[in-house]
Motif scaffolding. Structure first.
Motif, PDB file in Angstrom:
ATOM      1  N   ILE A   3       0.826  -1.235   0.062  1.00  0.00           N
ATOM      2  CA  ILE A   3       0.074   0.137   0.021  1.00  0.00           C
ATOM      3  C   ILE A   3       0.814   1.407  -0.017  1.00  0.00           C
ATOM      4  O   ILE A   3       0.505   2.233  -0.579  1.00  0.00           O
ATOM      5  CB  ILE A   3      -1.142  -0.041   1.260  1.00  0.00           C
ATOM      6  N   TYR A   4       2.091   1.314   0.677  1.00  0.00           N
ATOM      7  CA  TYR A   4       2.785   2.303   0.552  1.00  0.00           C
ATOM      8  C   TYR A   4       3.587   2.568  -0.644  1.00  0.00           C
ATOM      9  O   TYR A   4       3.450   3.804  -1.225  1.00  0.00           O
ATOM     10  CB  TYR A   4       3.861   2.154   1.784  1.00  0.00           C
ATOM     11  N   ASN A   6       2.038   1.844  -3.529  1.00  0.00           N
ATOM     12  CA  ASN A   6       0.963   2.471  -4.430  1.00  0.00           C
ATOM     13  C   ASN A   6       0.663   3.951  -3.997  1.00  0.00           C
ATOM     14  O   ASN A   6       0.553   4.669  -4.838  1.00  0.00           O
ATOM     15  CB  ASN A   6      -0.201   1.529  -4.076  1.00  0.00           C
ATOM     16  N   LEU A   7       0.709   4.229  -2.660  1.00  0.00           N
ATOM     17  CA  LEU A   7       0.700   5.570  -2.230  1.00  0.00           C
ATOM     18  C   LEU A   7       1.690   6.598  -2.930  1.00  0.00           C
ATOM     19  O   LEU A   7       1.399   7.556  -3.462  1.00  0.00           O
ATOM     20  CB  LEU A   7       0.526   5.740  -0.801  1.00  0.00           C
ATOM     21  N   GLY A  11       1.090   9.712  -5.128  1.00  0.00           N
ATOM     22  CA  GLY A  11       1.797  10.952  -4.698  1.00  0.00           C
ATOM     23  C   GLY A  11       2.727  11.674  -5.659  1.00  0.00           C
ATOM     24  O   GLY A  11       2.772  12.843  -5.555  1.00  0.00           O
ATOM     25  N   GLY A  24       5.276  10.434   4.722  1.00  0.00           N
ATOM     26  CA  GLY A  24       5.052   9.092   4.832  1.00  0.00           C
ATOM     27  C   GLY A  24       5.571   8.409   5.898  1.00  0.00           C
ATOM     28  O   GLY A  24       4.785   7.739   6.582  1.00  0.00           O
ATOM     29  N   SER A  28       2.974   7.070   9.076  1.00  0.00           N
ATOM     30  CA  SER A  28       2.725   5.883   9.073  1.00  0.00           C
ATOM     31  C   SER A  28       2.877   5.208  10.430  1.00  0.00           C
ATOM     32  O   SER A  28       3.491   5.530  11.126  1.00  0.00           O
ATOM     33  CB  SER A  28       3.785   5.041   8.108  1.00  0.00           C
TER      34      SER A  28
END
Length: 173
Positions: A3-4, A6-7, A11, A24, A28
């Motif tokens: 998910i990180y 993908n973000l 971003g 981030g 997190s």
């Protein structure tokens, strides 16, 4: 992809990568629990700094910073720096770590993470020649003026050519 990752992909269309990594990390949940905070990441991602404040959240029985907080504040930074510096053609994993406590930490701690241009060139060259390598990075947790070392973290990082790594994994029984 996590998910990180993908973000980060989404971003990067709006923000610079070094800003995304800094904020981030700091937002997190996994990193926040360490009580460490990224204070700076250079635009080329080769240099980063953290601060680990002494607080009620990380004090141990003897009123110094809990060793787990020290380790978890520095643990992910070198690997994630390398993943983002080297790019998608490489596989980068933490392989091993050793932590050496030098003295009780009863003040705020600071650490710096460096990758030189020459280091990155050498890593790429070695991976071209050897397909997979391991490097050792050492990080010191110090006081603000760097006059005292409270803890050293030695990390072994595995780096491989992504195509080679996939082929190697497909041959496993």
């Amino acid at each position: 992809m996590s998910i990180y990752q993908n973000l980060m992909g989404v971003g990067e269309k709006v923000f610079k990568k070094h800003h995304l990594l800094k904020y981030g990390f700091n937002f997190s949940p996994m990193y926040r629990r360490s009580t460490g905070r990224i204070t700076h990441i250079s635009e080329d991602l080769h240099y980063a700094t953290i601060r680990l404040k002494l607080s009620y959240k990380n004090r141990n029985y003897v009123n110094s910073i809990y060793g787990g907080s020290m380790f978890s504040a520095v643990d992910p930074v070198p690997m994630i720096q390398l993943i983002n510096i080297l790019g998608l053609e490489y596989v980068v994993w933490d392989k091993a770590a050793k932590i050496q406590f030098k003295r009780p930490a009863k003040e705020h701690l600071f650490a710096e993470f460096h990758f030189t241009v020459e280091e990155i060139a050498e890593i790429k060259s070695r991976v071209v020649n050897e397909n997979e390598i391991e490097i050792l990075k050492t990080t010191d947790l110090t006081n603000k003026d760097k006059s005292k070392i409270y803890c050293q973290v030695h990390k072994t990082i595995y780096i491989a050519n992504k195509a080679y790594f996939k082929q190697k994994r497909s041959k496993r029984p």
